[in-house]
Enzyme design. Sequence first.
Site, mmCIF file in Angstrom:
data_model
loop_
_atom_site.group_PDB
_atom_site.id
_atom_site.type_symbol
_atom_site.label_atom_id
_atom_site.label_comp_id
_atom_site.label_asym_id
_atom_site.label_seq_id
_atom_site.Cartn_x
_atom_site.Cartn_y
_atom_site.Cartn_z
ATOM 1 N N GLU A 6 -11.135 -29.787 21.628
ATOM 2 C CA GLU A 6 -12.307 -30.658 21.490
ATOM 3 C C GLU A 6 -12.421 -31.584 22.698
ATOM 4 O OE1 GLU A 6 -11.946 -31.288 16.612
ATOM 5 O OE2 GLU A 6 -10.927 -32.648 17.989
ATOM 6 N N THR A 80 -14.573 -32.182 15.644
ATOM 7 C CA THR A 80 -15.270 -31.201 14.820
ATOM 8 C C THR A 80 -15.161 -31.602 13.352
ATOM 9 O OG1 THR A 80 -13.259 -29.862 14.696
ATOM 10 C CG2 THR A 80 -14.848 -29.330 16.438
ATOM 11 N N ASP A 165 -14.000 -34.484 7.963
ATOM 12 C CA ASP A 165 -12.978 -34.246 8.983
ATOM 13 C C ASP A 165 -11.623 -34.743 8.494
ATOM 14 O OD1 ASP A 165 -12.856 -36.992 9.323
ATOM 15 O OD2 ASP A 165 -12.895 -36.874 11.518
ATOM 16 N N MET A 166 -10.670 -34.888 9.431
ATOM 17 C CA MET A 166 -9.328 -35.271 9.027
ATOM 18 C C MET A 166 -8.824 -36.527 9.742
ATOM 19 S SD MET A 166 -7.679 -31.416 8.791
ATOM 20 C CE MET A 166 -6.078 -31.979 8.228
ATOM 21 N N GLU A 167 -9.695 -37.211 10.481
ATOM 22 C CA GLU A 167 -9.245 -38.388 11.245
ATOM 23 C C GLU A 167 -10.156 -39.604 11.180
ATOM 24 O OE1 GLU A 167 -9.734 -35.364 12.909
ATOM 25 O OE2 GLU A 167 -7.654 -34.660 12.798
ATOM 26 N N ASP A 190 -17.839 -25.464 10.556
ATOM 27 C CA ASP A 190 -17.712 -24.610 9.367
ATOM 28 C C ASP A 190 -18.476 -25.258 8.220
ATOM 29 O OD1 ASP A 190 -15.025 -26.247 9.923
ATOM 30 O OD2 ASP A 190 -15.489 -26.344 7.782
HETATM 31 N N1 SAH Z 1 -6.177 -26.787 15.717
HETATM 32 C C1 SAH Z 1 -5.860 -25.978 14.591
HETATM 33 C C2 SAH Z 1 -6.502 -26.367 13.278
HETATM 34 C C3 SAH Z 1 -7.320 -27.604 13.299
HETATM 35 S S1 SAH Z 1 -7.562 -28.304 11.711
HETATM 36 C C4 SAH Z 1 -6.159 -24.562 14.974
HETATM 37 O O1 SAH Z 1 -6.933 -24.339 15.913
HETATM 38 O O2 SAH Z 1 -5.650 -23.676 14.306
HETATM 39 C C5 SAH Z 1 -9.126 -28.942 11.768
HETATM 40 C C6 SAH Z 1 -9.458 -30.039 12.737
HETATM 41 O O3 SAH Z 1 -10.866 -29.994 12.885
HETATM 42 C C7 SAH Z 1 -9.137 -31.449 12.263
HETATM 43 O O4 SAH Z 1 -8.785 -32.271 13.350
HETATM 44 C C8 SAH Z 1 -10.436 -31.929 11.592
HETATM 45 O O5 SAH Z 1 -10.789 -33.253 11.931
HETATM 46 C C9 SAH Z 1 -11.514 -30.958 12.080
HETATM 47 N N2 SAH Z 1 -12.204 -30.179 11.025
HETATM 48 C C10 SAH Z 1 -13.092 -29.187 11.304
HETATM 49 N N3 SAH Z 1 -13.561 -28.629 10.167
HETATM 50 C C11 SAH Z 1 -12.968 -29.275 9.129
HETATM 51 C C12 SAH Z 1 -13.045 -29.143 7.704
HETATM 52 N N4 SAH Z 1 -13.822 -28.236 7.108
HETATM 53 N N5 SAH Z 1 -12.269 -29.963 6.963
HETATM 54 C C13 SAH Z 1 -11.470 -30.880 7.538
HETATM 55 N N6 SAH Z 1 -11.367 -31.032 8.867
HETATM 56 C C14 SAH Z 1 -12.093 -30.254 9.681
#
Ligand code: SAH
Length: 229
Positions: A6, A80, A165-167, A190
């Site tokens: 990102e 994202t 998201d997660m942050e 997604d």
């Molecule tokens: N980098 C890892 C997985 C990332 S997890 C890989 O490529 O395999 C997801 C990351 O994207 C988190 O930092 C979160 O903030 C964001 N994100 C994107 N879609 C998300 C969703 N549906 N739910 C939660 N977080 C999501």
Amino acid sequence: MALRAEAMPVVDRLGLEALPPWESMPWVEAYGSSDERVRIVVNGVDPLHGVDSIGTTAGALTAAVAIERFEPTWVVSAGTAGGFASRGGRVGQVIVASGPIIHHDRRVDLEGYDSFARGEYPTANLAAEAELLGFNTGPCSSGDSLDAPPQDIAAMQAHGTVAKDMEAAAVAGVAARAGCQFTALKVITDIVDGPEPTVEEFLSNLAHAGQVLGTALPQLLDVLSTSLT
Ligand code: SAH
């Protein structure tokens, strides 16, 4: 920001250079330039697990050390997120946070602790700026899981979440306590209530979302640093 995928398009677009790391947390990455208007700080690669540090713990730690070091006026959680077709979400959409931001996976049914757990941190009102840039606005929320069990879905439904998201909520909480202005800028990778499995959909759209962020975040930062400081 949480993921290097990102952050790097933004670092490249802004022509930033790597800054010296923190002694206590050498995995956290900071990028800046000599005019010191903008710094991009990335959670970095976790030294124990060898993957990008995602989630609220890393988000809060990074925000805390970055705010202490750079003393910013504005803090932006950029990255994202999952969107919701039932609330107009589509892959590639750019969302600027509006209204309070919550932790949708925290539940503490004790007086006072319920809102403490949910956070409900303020986000700046950037409706006019977002409209000018052609970005969407809406409620954001964060949790520490990529999936979405029914209790989390119910919390996000009640909140009207358009970007999951997660942050961001963790970063917003640190910013609020430090007296910084806060916003979140998220690109949808997604669709949480869509037919595709989240992991596959996220992975196939991550690179494109990074490119979208590479354009959208500098545009937003430009507005924040020229008209809102
Ligand atoms: N980098 C890892 C997985 C990332 S997890 C890989 O490529 O395999 C997801 C990351 O994207 C988190 O930092 C979160 O903030 C964001 N994100 C994107 N879609 C998300 C969703 N549906 N739910 C939660 N977080 C999501």
